[in-house]
Design an enzyme around this catalytic site. Structure first.
Site, mmCIF file in Angstrom:
data_model
loop_
_atom_site.group_PDB
_atom_site.id
_atom_site.type_symbol
_atom_site.label_atom_id
_atom_site.label_comp_id
_atom_site.label_asym_id
_atom_site.label_seq_id
_atom_site.Cartn_x
_atom_site.Cartn_y
_atom_site.Cartn_z
ATOM 1 N N HIS A 209 -74.761 31.729 51.754
ATOM 2 C CA HIS A 209 -74.847 31.622 50.291
ATOM 3 C C HIS A 209 -74.307 30.265 49.888
ATOM 4 O O HIS A 209 -73.206 29.892 50.270
ATOM 5 C CB HIS A 209 -74.035 32.755 49.654
ATOM 6 C CG HIS A 209 -73.968 32.675 48.166
ATOM 7 N ND1 HIS A 209 -75.069 32.388 47.391
ATOM 8 C CD2 HIS A 209 -72.936 32.843 47.294
ATOM 9 C CE1 HIS A 209 -74.715 32.385 46.114
ATOM 10 N NE2 HIS A 209 -73.432 32.638 46.031
ATOM 11 N N HIS B 232 -73.799 27.145 46.781
ATOM 12 C CA HIS B 232 -73.696 26.779 45.362
ATOM 13 C C HIS B 232 -74.092 25.306 45.164
ATOM 14 O O HIS B 232 -73.583 24.657 44.257
ATOM 15 C CB HIS B 232 -72.260 26.978 44.860
ATOM 16 C CG HIS B 232 -71.879 28.402 44.594
ATOM 17 N ND1 HIS B 232 -70.695 28.759 44.009
ATOM 18 C CD2 HIS B 232 -72.536 29.561 44.823
ATOM 19 C CE1 HIS B 232 -70.632 30.086 43.887
ATOM 20 N NE2 HIS B 232 -71.738 30.591 44.392
ATOM 21 N N GLU C 215 -93.536 18.245 54.776
ATOM 22 C CA GLU C 215 -93.338 18.455 56.209
ATOM 23 C C GLU C 215 -92.254 19.510 56.499
ATOM 24 O O GLU C 215 -92.386 20.322 57.420
ATOM 25 C CB GLU C 215 -92.966 17.118 56.866
ATOM 26 C CG GLU C 215 -92.876 17.147 58.379
ATOM 27 C CD GLU C 215 -94.220 17.386 59.069
ATOM 28 O OE1 GLU C 215 -95.270 17.241 58.412
ATOM 29 O OE2 GLU C 215 -94.201 17.743 60.269
ATOM 30 N N CYS D 171 -70.057 39.074 47.793
ATOM 31 C CA CYS D 171 -71.449 38.927 48.236
ATOM 32 C C CYS D 171 -71.857 40.012 49.234
ATOM 33 O O CYS D 171 -73.002 40.046 49.668
ATOM 34 C CB CYS D 171 -71.676 37.580 48.934
ATOM 35 S SG CYS D 171 -71.276 36.147 47.960
ATOM 36 N N HIS E 278 -76.768 29.151 39.571
ATOM 37 C CA HIS E 278 -75.745 29.685 40.477
ATOM 38 C C HIS E 278 -75.897 29.149 41.903
ATOM 39 O O HIS E 278 -74.996 28.507 42.417
ATOM 40 C CB HIS E 278 -75.852 31.223 40.425
ATOM 41 C CG HIS E 278 -74.889 31.949 41.300
ATOM 42 N ND1 HIS E 278 -74.524 33.251 41.075
ATOM 43 C CD2 HIS E 278 -74.235 31.587 42.428
ATOM 44 C CE1 HIS E 278 -73.670 33.645 41.996
ATOM 45 N NE2 HIS E 278 -73.483 32.648 42.832
HETATM 46 ZN ZN LIG Z 1 -72.092 32.640 44.465
#
Ligand SMILES: [Zn+2]
Length: 216
Positions: free
Chosen positions: A96, A98, A125, A78, A175
């Site tokens: 990140h 999942h 809200e 990443c 993903h």
């Molecule tokens: Zn990922």
């Protein structure tokens, strides 16, 4: 949280995200920028077991300054995506996820413009937890197509960031999502709000609720 050692912040947030099911199966990740240093997770590790000494320290160009003590650990795939948020949005942290709810929500996004689609939220809200958004604003979450390797998403993610100047996140179909903010703490808040909004959207579909906006 920002005054903490960035390594401790990453460990604490990974544990938090793991308990919410956002980073199970070694998926997902977390990175924090501290001055001109970037702290980043290794690839493919169990997030609930991550230790401060497992974290990479890089400069703003992406060069490794301090590797983890375990030489077998590799930098997350990443990295180029996290750096995109640091460079294009001056982010202080990027996470990140999942999350299953988020993945389901991406399947509801209709393709609008080539690789890019979006999810739209308003009059909830929790939108107010997203920086720069008030209750009646529309939060548009771009959704890009998935790719075989995480780093292959970089170009699409950068294009989504350019086209959605108000977003603090980019989702990836089937993903998960990348979320950033000016600090680690704000990034966590953004991530919580976006996961909440996606869960609401799914629950509304399940319950057959279509209208939630005020009368025009
Ligand atoms: Zn990922």
């Amino acid at each position: 949280m920002q005054n903490e050692d960035p390594r401790s912040t990453i460990v604490a947030m990974c544990h938090n995200f793991y308990t919410q099911g956002w980073v199970s199966g070694t998926g997902g990740g977390m990175s924090v920028r501290h001055g001109d240093r970037v702290y980043m997770m290794p690839s493919g590790v169990e997030k609930e077991k991550i230790r401060p000494e497992d974290i990479f320290v890089l400069d703003l160009e992406g060069k490794v300054l301090e590797p983890p003590t375990n030489p077998d650990l590799k930098l997350t795939e990443c990295a180029s995506l996290f750096f995109s948020a640091y460079r294009m949005r001056a982010a202080g942290a990027v996470m990140h996820s999942h999350s299953a709810n988020l993945v389901l929500a991406t399947m509801l996004a209709e393709r609008r413009d080539g690789f890019l689609s979006e999810l739209e939220f308003t009059e909830f809200e929790m939108i107010k937890g997203l920086e720069g958004h008030r209750l009646y604003d529309v939060f548009r979450l771009p959704v890009i197509d998935n790719a075989a390797h995480e780093y292959d998403l970089t170009e699409q993610l950068q294009e989504a960031i350019r086209r959605y100047p108000h977003t603090c996140a980019v989702a990836v179909r089937n993903h998960g999502v990348y979320v950033w903010g000016p600090t680690a703490s704000k990034t966590k808040t953004h991530a919580e709000c976006i996961h909440y909004l996606c869960e609401l959207m799914l629950r509304m579909r399940e319950l057959g609720i279509r209208e939630h906006r005020r009368e025009a």
